[in-house]
Design an enzyme around this catalytic site. Structure first.
Site, PDB file in Angstrom:
ATOM      1  N   GLN A  17       0.694  -1.091  -0.007  1.00 45.38           N
ATOM      2  CA  GLN A  17       0.046   0.117  -0.140  1.00 45.38           C
ATOM      3  C   GLN A  17       0.639   1.146   0.049  1.00 45.38           C
ATOM      4  OE1 GLN A  17      -3.475   2.197   2.808  1.00 45.38           O
ATOM      5  NE2 GLN A  17      -2.976   0.424   3.114  1.00 45.38           N
ATOM      6  N   SER A  18       1.757   1.321   0.891  1.00 45.91           N
ATOM      7  CA  SER A  18       2.596   2.591   0.974  1.00 45.91           C
ATOM      8  C   SER A  18       3.279   3.245  -0.354  1.00 45.91           C
ATOM      9  CB  SER A  18       3.569   2.714   2.104  1.00 45.91           C
ATOM     10  OG  SER A  18       4.478   1.720   1.712  1.00 45.91           O
ATOM     11  N   ARG A  38       6.668  -9.590 -10.129  1.00 47.71           N
ATOM     12  CA  ARG A  38       7.572 -10.984  -9.929  1.00 47.71           C
ATOM     13  C   ARG A  38       6.784 -11.777 -11.016  1.00 47.71           C
ATOM     14  NH1 ARG A  38       7.696 -13.872  -4.459  1.00 47.71           N
ATOM     15  NH2 ARG A  38       5.697 -12.732  -4.242  1.00 47.71           N
ATOM     16  N   LEU A  72       9.324  -9.264 -14.079  1.00 47.61           N
ATOM     17  CA  LEU A  72      10.960  -9.381 -14.110  1.00 47.61           C
ATOM     18  C   LEU A  72      11.338 -10.033 -12.982  1.00 47.61           C
ATOM     19  CD1 LEU A  72      13.427  -8.228 -15.664  1.00 47.61           C
ATOM     20  CD2 LEU A  72      13.189  -6.156 -14.249  1.00 47.61           C
ATOM     21  N   THR A  74      14.313 -10.630 -10.933  1.00 48.32           N
ATOM     22  CA  THR A  74      15.636 -10.016 -10.764  1.00 48.32           C
ATOM     23  C   THR A  74      16.589 -10.982 -10.268  1.00 48.32           C
ATOM     24  OG1 THR A  74      14.757  -9.224  -8.707  1.00 48.32           O
ATOM     25  CG2 THR A  74      14.653  -7.596 -10.547  1.00 48.32           C
ATOM     26  N   LYS A  75      16.193 -12.201 -10.063  1.00 45.45           N
ATOM     27  CA  LYS A  75      17.270 -13.215  -9.558  1.00 45.45           C
ATOM     28  C   LYS A  75      18.214 -13.588 -10.460  1.00 45.45           C
ATOM     29  CE  LYS A  75      14.769 -14.247  -5.406  1.00 45.45           C
ATOM     30  NZ  LYS A  75      14.149 -15.551  -4.563  1.00 45.45           N
ATOM     31  N   ARG A 104      21.065  -5.743  -1.369  1.00 51.51           N
ATOM     32  CA  ARG A 104      21.491  -7.311  -1.440  1.00 51.51           C
ATOM     33  C   ARG A 104      21.296  -7.662  -3.006  1.00 51.51           C
ATOM     34  NH1 ARG A 104      19.066  -7.175   3.540  1.00 51.51           N
ATOM     35  NH2 ARG A 104      17.198  -7.873   2.672  1.00 51.51           N
ATOM     36  N   VAL A 137       7.693  -2.582   9.256  1.00 49.30           N
ATOM     37  CA  VAL A 137       6.698  -1.852   9.965  1.00 49.30           C
ATOM     38  C   VAL A 137       5.557  -1.881   8.765  1.00 49.30           C
ATOM     39  CG1 VAL A 137       5.844   0.482  10.503  1.00 49.30           C
ATOM     40  CG2 VAL A 137       8.066  -0.004  11.197  1.00 49.30           C
ATOM     41  N   GLU A 139       1.058  -0.879   8.799  1.00 45.16           N
ATOM     42  CA  GLU A 139       0.172   0.215   9.110  1.00 45.16           C
ATOM     43  C   GLU A 139       0.028   0.474  10.479  1.00 45.16           C
ATOM     44  OE1 GLU A 139      -2.327   3.383   9.204  1.00 45.16           O
ATOM     45  OE2 GLU A 139      -1.673   2.583   7.188  1.00 45.16           O
ATOM     46  N   ASP A 168       0.421   4.058   6.030  1.00 44.04           N
ATOM     47  CA  ASP A 168       0.592   3.449   4.541  1.00 44.04           C
ATOM     48  C   ASP A 168       0.365   4.550   3.429  1.00 44.04           C
ATOM     49  OD1 ASP A 168       1.761   0.776   4.800  1.00 44.04           O
ATOM     50  OD2 ASP A 168       0.001  -0.038   5.178  1.00 44.04           O
ATOM     51  N   GLY A 246      -8.756  21.505  17.979  1.00 47.03           N
ATOM     52  CA  GLY A 246      -8.318  22.783  18.053  1.00 47.03           C
ATOM     53  C   GLY A 246      -8.860  23.616  19.317  1.00 47.03           C
ATOM     54  N   GLY A 247      -9.102  24.772  19.000  1.00 50.47           N
ATOM     55  CA  GLY A 247      -9.238  25.847  20.246  1.00 50.47           C
ATOM     56  C   GLY A 247     -10.887  25.654  20.617  1.00 50.47           C
ATOM     57  N   GLN A 248     -11.604  25.310  19.532  1.00 48.70           N
ATOM     58  CA  GLN A 248     -13.161  25.335  19.574  1.00 48.70           C
ATOM     59  C   GLN A 248     -13.771  23.982  19.955  1.00 48.70           C
ATOM     60  OE1 GLN A 248     -14.255  28.323  19.449  1.00 48.70           O
ATOM     61  NE2 GLN A 248     -12.292  28.973  18.767  1.00 48.70           N
TER      62      GLN A 248
END
Length: 413
Positions: A17-18, A38, A72, A74-75, A104, A137, A139, A168, A246-248
């Site tokens: 997600q992030s 992959r 792809l 990548t290995k 790595r 880490v 969410e 995320d 807030g202040g209200q």
């Protein structure tokens, strides 16, 4: 009208997600986002929380609009060669792998700079440098470590995470700003740079008013919190229920219907006190010295909102909204996801969009929340796994049909 980021090419090596939140936002603005996945598997969210068999999940489709997908491996050496060439051809590379994963693979920041000195290398991690920088880490972990959970919920209950994905999606939004800032910097420096966002940092940024209150607490009680004046304040900012940040003073009061979302949030501002009291039939309190000023009302806000709730319970939340807005009393109904999905005004502005999909049919997704007058965003469907592999290898990298078939035979794509 033109797309704001047309001509910018993004190498999207993000998942879940992030990261996808960030790259989707850039894609909405017209960037060519190439999502690397992959072979045979793809982004894990394609199959997570799936509601229809043999179709990409809503989790995936709602985070990957307007992108192109290339598979792809990548290995393999050929896969690494193709990735190297993609880095050469892209303006931005975005990733949210676990710490050290790309290093790595042989693609450290230093190596990426060697391949393309103009590239912006953007990363999302859980924590910044420090004791926890190597930790994964998710969410809710981000919400807990960034200060949100400790300040959310009611004082007599446990820490609570929020339904908003501030860890995320919130961090993805922060990263998108960092990327466009780095792209602007490159227009006069000619050089790329690294952009990093930690999820803990992003959550804390969204909790800044609570950090404000932590410092105020050192000088006395927080008078706008429901703990004042009868409760106790400890050393840290407490949970404040539905109290305004807030202040209200504000609170969620029940409305007619009695359902789980038959509530409206009402804020009491000094100019709104008289019309509010007149509307709910308590005119005698307008000039009453025990109620007439914010200072004397503050210790008995629970009584204030109880009186207001007696009136709101006689009307629907939308009726209350219409009446109070005419009096300039700030308020907002608690809207369920069902109500938001069916809101025609949100459809009209493109905030909620219905998108056709070849395998799952039409689905609803969020549209671009940022509106540009000269560069309106168009939301297209998410790509099928590897849908654009041949197109990208051919048009972007200049590979021949024979080269592409050879790469497939090697298991590189």
């Amino acid at each position: 009208m033109s797309e704001a980021l047309k001509g910018v090419r993004i190498l999207d090596m993000t998942h879940v997600q992030s990261g996808p939140t960030c790259t989707q936002l850039l894609a909405w603005f017209g960037a060519d986002v190439i999502k690397v996945e992959r072979p045979g598997v793809g982004d894990i969210t394609r199959g997570q929380l799936r509601d229809l068999p043999d179709a990409d999940s809503l989790y995936f489709t709602m985070l990957n609009s307007n992108k192109r997908s290339v598979t792809l491996n990548t290995k393999t050496e050929k896969g690494k060669e193709i990735l190297t060439r993609l880095i050469e051809e892209c303006d931005v590379m975005v990733e949210n792998f676990a710490p050290g994963a790309l290093d790595r693979m042989g693609f450290s920041w230093e190596r990426i700079q060697e391949i393309n000195p103009r590239i912006i290398y953007a990363s999302i991690k859980g924590f910044g440098p420090g004791a926890y920088e190597d930790c994964k880490v998710y969410e809710n972990v981000a919400q807990c470590t960034g200060g949100s959970a400790s300040t959310t919920g009611f004082d007599d209950g446990p820490p609570t995470v929020t339904g908003s994905q501030i860890g995320d999606s919130g961090t993805g939004l922060h990263l998108a700003l960092g990327i466009v800032t780095a792209l602007y910097h490159r227009t006069h420096s000619g050089k790329g740079q690294r952009v990093e966002c930690a999820m803990q940092d992003g959550v804390l940024n969204l909790c800044r008013v609570k950090l404000r209150d932590q410092q105020r607490l050192e000088h006395g009680p927080l008078k706008e919190y429901p703990q004042y004046p009868n409760g106790e304040f400890g050393e840290a900012v407490p949970r404040a229920g539905n109290a305004s940040g807030g202040g209200q003073p504000g609170w969620a009061v029940q409305t007619k219907g009695g359902g789980p979302n038959d509530y409206i949030y009402v804020i009491i501002q000094p100019p709104g006190w008289a019309p509010l009291m007149k509307t709910i039939g308590r005119e005698e309190l307008i000039e009453d010295p025990e109620w007439a000023t914010p200072e004397v009302r503050l210790p008995k806000l629970d009584q204030c909102f109880a009186m207001i709730e007696e009136w709101t319970k006689t009307k629907s939340k939308f009726e209350v909204m219409e009446i109070l807005n005419a009096l300039n009393v700030p308020c907002g109904p608690i809207l369920s996801m069902k109500e938001l999905a069916e809101d025609q005004s949100l459809r009209a502005t493109g905030t909620v969009v219905e998108v056709p999909h070849p395998t799952r049919g039409s689905y609803l997704t969020v549209g671009n929340p940022i509106k540009l007058s000269a560069s309106p965003a168009k939301v297209d469907r998410s790509p099928l796994l590897g849908e654009h592999t041949d197109e990208i290898l051919g048009a972007v990298l200049g590979m021949s049909a024979a080269d592409i078939e050879a790469a497939k035979a090697e298991g590189a794509v």
